[in-house]
Write a protein that holds these residues in place. Sequence first.
Motif, PDB file in Angstrom:
ATOM      1  N   SER A 148      86.228  16.877 112.334  1.00 57.64           N
ATOM      2  CA  SER A 148      86.278  17.148 110.901  1.00 57.64           C
ATOM      3  C   SER A 148      86.192  18.650 110.659  1.00 57.64           C
ATOM      4  N   PRO A 149      87.205  19.244 110.005  1.00 60.44           N
ATOM      5  CA  PRO A 149      87.111  20.665 109.643  1.00 60.44           C
ATOM      6  C   PRO A 149      85.903  20.950 108.749  1.00 60.44           C
ATOM      7  N   ILE A 150      85.507  19.976 107.925  1.00 63.27           N
ATOM      8  CA  ILE A 150      84.368  20.172 107.021  1.00 63.27           C
ATOM      9  C   ILE A 150      83.087  20.389 107.832  1.00 63.27           C
ATOM     10  N   ILE A 151      82.839  19.494 108.800  1.00 65.15           N
ATOM     11  CA  ILE A 151      81.627  19.612 109.617  1.00 65.15           C
ATOM     12  C   ILE A 151      81.674  20.890 110.448  1.00 65.15           C
ATOM     13  N   PHE A 152      82.838  21.222 110.973  1.00 66.56           N
ATOM     14  CA  PHE A 152      82.996  22.446 111.761  1.00 66.56           C
ATOM     15  C   PHE A 152      82.565  23.662 110.939  1.00 66.56           C
ATOM     16  N   ILE A 153      83.037  23.768 109.705  1.00 72.47           N
ATOM     17  CA  ILE A 153      82.716  24.918 108.856  1.00 72.47           C
ATOM     18  C   ILE A 153      81.234  24.919 108.487  1.00 72.47           C
TER      19      ILE A 153
ATOM     20  N   ALA B 283      90.372  24.230 110.787  1.00 75.82           N
ATOM     21  CA  ALA B 283      89.098  24.768 110.296  1.00 75.82           C
ATOM     22  C   ALA B 283      89.069  26.290 110.350  1.00 75.82           C
ATOM     23  N   LEU B 284      89.534  26.865 111.467  1.00 75.04           N
ATOM     24  CA  LEU B 284      89.477  28.322 111.641  1.00 75.04           C
ATOM     25  C   LEU B 284      90.513  29.047 110.793  1.00 75.04           C
ATOM     26  N   ASN B 285      91.579  28.358 110.448  1.00 80.45           N
ATOM     27  CA  ASN B 285      92.675  28.992 109.721  1.00 80.45           C
ATOM     28  C   ASN B 285      92.244  29.555 108.374  1.00 80.45           C
TER      29      ASN B 285
END
Length: 937
Positions: free
Chosen positions: A505-510, A544-546
Motif C-alpha cells: 500500500s502506498p498509503i502505509i509506505f508514506i 509511493a516514492l513518485n
Amino acid sequence: METVNKLIVNSEKGNLLNELIKSLNDCESFYFSVAFVNFSGLQLLLDTFKDLEGKGIKGKILTSTYLNFTDPKALKRIKGFENIDLKVFITDKEIGFHTKVYIFENKDHYKVIIGSSNITQSALKSNVEWNVEIISKQEDLFLKDVLNEYNKLWECSNYVDASFLIQYESFIDELKKLETTKKLTFEHTKTINPNQMQHRAIENLERLRNHGEKKGLVIAATGTGKTYMSAFDVINYKPNRILFIVHREEILKKAKETFEKLMNGEKVVTGLFTGNKKEKDADYLFSTIQTISRYYKEFDVDYFDYIIIDEAHHAASPSYQKVLNHFTPRFTLGMTATPERSDGHSIFDYFDNNVALEVRLHEALEEELVIPFHYFGVTDIEGIDLSDVNIDDIAEITKRLKVNERTDFIIEKINFYGHDGGKRKCLAFCASIDHAKYMTEEFNKRGYNTFYLTGEDSIERRDFYIRKLEDDEDDLEIIFTVDIFNEGVDIPSVNTVLMLRPTNSPIIFIQQLGRGLRKHDGKTFLTVLDFIGNHSKTFLIAIALNGCRYYDKDSLKVSVATGFANIPGCTHIHLDKISQERILAQIDLENFNSMKYLKEEYFEFKKMNQGKTPYLLLDYLKYDGSPDPIKFIEKENTYLHFVAKVEKDKGLQNLLSDANFEGALKELSNKLPIKRIHEFVILKYLVDHDEISYEKARNEILKYVKKVDEDTVRHAFECLNHNYYDSQQKKGKLKLVVYSSGGSLYKSEEFASMVANDGFKAYIIDIINYGIIRYEKEFQEDYYGVPHFKLYEQYQMIDAALLSNYRKIHSAFRGSGLLSHEGEYFLFVDLHKEEGIKETIRYKDKFIDERYFQWQTPNSTSQNTDRGKNIIFNKDRGINLHLFVRKYKEIDGKSEPYIYIGKGNSVKFYGEKPITVILELENEVPSSIYTEFIQII
C-alpha cells in the motif's frame, strides 16, 4: 582531445552528486581534496564506493580539520573501504584549508571538477554552488599544475589511523557540548516569521472569514509547524479570548509555550485548563479535551472568540462534539496531519468543508518543512521467495521472512549505510506480531538492544519504550513494530526507518516513511532502508516514492529510471540495479486502467478504510498516497456505479435506479476533476438555497480565490444552464439549474427533489465538495486570468473552450491540433504519433530544448492566409499561442491528457502547408517535466 569546460550547479536539471557518481563509475582512479566531509554527503556515495571497491578501482581522499567541520563518523566510514586511501590536513589558526577538487583519471584523459562544494548532502544536491568541470589530456599544463598541487598537499597531510580517530572524535564531542550551551543564550533574540506554508494558511483563513465563513481546516504533515501557524493566525485575527484544545497534555504545554514565544509583547494572559490546573480566567486558555468536556458548562456559549482544535481528526468523537456544540465562537480552526477519523470517516463536514490548506509529504519536502530522507531500496537475499505468495497472506509472508540469513543481511546493511547522529534511533516495520518478536529476539542474540511493540501493548508501555529510544543515554536503539507507528505517533529524533515487510500500500509506505521526517535538533536527514523482495506488487514502491497521485505507466517508468529526479531538496532515492529492473518490468506488465487493477487498488484502499466501503469521494482525501478515484469514475461514468459493481451492492444499485439521481451524478461526475471552481461553488450554495444572484455567486467564489472575472461568472451561469451542450451531451444528464431572465440561477425541480432526499443529498454534496477541495489543492487560491490555464496542469481539448469563455457548443473544441477563440490559439501536440500514419502527414513536432519548441501547423495552412500570418507573426498581431503537449495519445487503451506548457512566440518559420514554426516559450519547461517528455524507457 580538446579541453572542455562545463559549469555544474545544483538545480532541477541536475546536481554535483549525479556528476560525481557518473564520473566515478567511468574512471580508472580518483583523487578528492575537500575542506570537509560530513556523513550526510558521504552516505550518498557509499553504494558507488562499494561498487568501485568490487571492481578494484582505487582512489585517494584528502580532507582537513579546518573549522572542525569534518565528521569523525565519515572518516571512520571511508576507512572501511580497502580501495580508498584517506589523509587529513591538520589546520591551525594561521593556515586555512579551502580546496574543493575532484579529479578522475581515465584511459586517455583526466576530468577535473573544481569549485565550491564539499562533501555534504546540501553541497552535493541543493546549495547554491558553482563547480567547473574541465576535461583535458595528461600533458596539458593546467592538469600538470593540478596534479602537482594535489600531490604536495597529500605529502604534507596525515594518514587517518585509529589513534587520530579517537583523539578527533573526543575533541568534536567536547566541542558540541560547548556549542549547545552557547545556543541557549541566543534563542531569545531570534525573530520567528511565518514560513511559506504558514503564510498561505493565514492568508486563506483570513479570506474565508472576510466572506462570512466561521470554520476552517488545515491539513499538514507532522512537524510542518501547524501550532506556529495557528499562533500567527491568532496574532493576525486578534481575538479577545481563545480556547486551544488538544488530545494529550504533553502537547498542550508545548502549544502554550509556542504561543507565549510568539506573543512576546502582547498584553494577553495564557493559562492551562487540565486535571491539575484550572486557570480559567486566562485570555488564551489551553485545555485537554478530557478536562474541557467535563467543565465546558462553566463558560458562556460566546465566551471564546476563537477555538483551535489540534489533532482535529478526533473532532467527531462525543467528547469533542459536546464542547463544540456548546460554544459559538466567531471562528473555529481545525488542524490535523490526516483527516482520517477513528471511525473511518472524514472530518471535512465538521469544518464546513473549508480546507484552508493541505500540505502533504511531497510539498513538505519541497518547502523544507520536514527533513530530507535518504532512501535505499535493497534487493532482499535470494533465499526469500515471495513470487508465488499472496501479499495479503500475512502468516505465509511471516514464515518466509523468518530466516536467520536475512537477519544477518539486514544487520550488514544497517551497518553499511549507517545513520545520522550519535545513537541509532530506529523504527523497524514488520509483517506481523510474530515477525516483530522474531526480529527482536534475533537482533538481541547478536548484541543489539531492541524491543518490539504492537497494538496489544498499552499506551503507557509504548510511551515508556519510546522515551527509552529517544534517550541518548539509553541503550535501546531499535523498536520493531507492526502498524501502530504508521501515523499519529510523534518521535521527532528517529533517524532510521527499516521496511522489513513487502509494500502492499502506498498509503502505509508514506505513513511509515513519515515517522522519521520530523525536524529535531542536530538531525539533518533520515536513513530509510527498504528490503525489496520479488513479490508481485513491488512496483507500488515506485507509486509511493513518485510523489504524484496522478501518474501513468510511462511517467512511473521515467521516475524509476531517473532515480526520482523530481524529488526536491537533499532527499535521495537509490534503488539497486536488481530492484530497479524488477520494478520497471512489473510496471511494463501492469495495465493501470484495467478493471482487474482498479479493483485491486479499490479493495486495498478499503482495507485502509478499516474495511468499510468508501462510499464517498472525500474518503480518498484522507490519506497521502490514496488512489485517484477519477480513474474509477472514468471506468463506470460515476463513482457510485463503480462501487455498486465491484461490491455487488444491491442497496446502492437500487438507489442508482432513480433516473434523476443517476442523471445528477453523471452531470457532476463528468466535470471532475474541475479546472474552474466557479460552477461547483455555485452548486454548493444552491444545495441549501433556492436561487443565487450574480453578486452572491461572486462573493461565494471569492471565499476560494483571490479574484473573479465578471464575464467568467456569467459564463459559469450559462454553462450550468447547458447553453453550450450538444444534443448528445444533454441526454442522460440532469439539468440542475434554471437561468432566469432576471439574471439569477434557480434550482431545477429535479435538483430540488434530489437535495430534499437525504439518501441522494449526501452523495451529491460529496461530489461537489470533493471537486472544490481537490481544486483548492491543485490550483490553490491563485488567479489565472482568461483563458484560465495553470502551467503544467493536465487538460483535455474541450477544457480550452470552457476556460476561455467560449460561447458556442464546447464539444466542437476537439479533433484538430489547432483550435482558436478570438485572439487565443490553442496548439495541441502529440509528440509520438500513432503507428500507421503515413510519413507524408507525420508532423515534426518536438522540443528543441527547455526553451524552444518546433511545431508544424495543420497541412492546409499557408503563410499568406490570415491564420498563417496570425501564427508566424503572433506577437505583432496580438495573438496568444497556447501550447499543450502530451507524449502519447493513449496508454493502456486510455486517452492521455495534455500538459499546458504555457504561451510561446514564433521566432522562426519556414515551409508551406504545413508551416514549420519555432516557438520561444515564455516559461522554461521544468527539468522533471522536460525529462519525462523526451525520455524513452
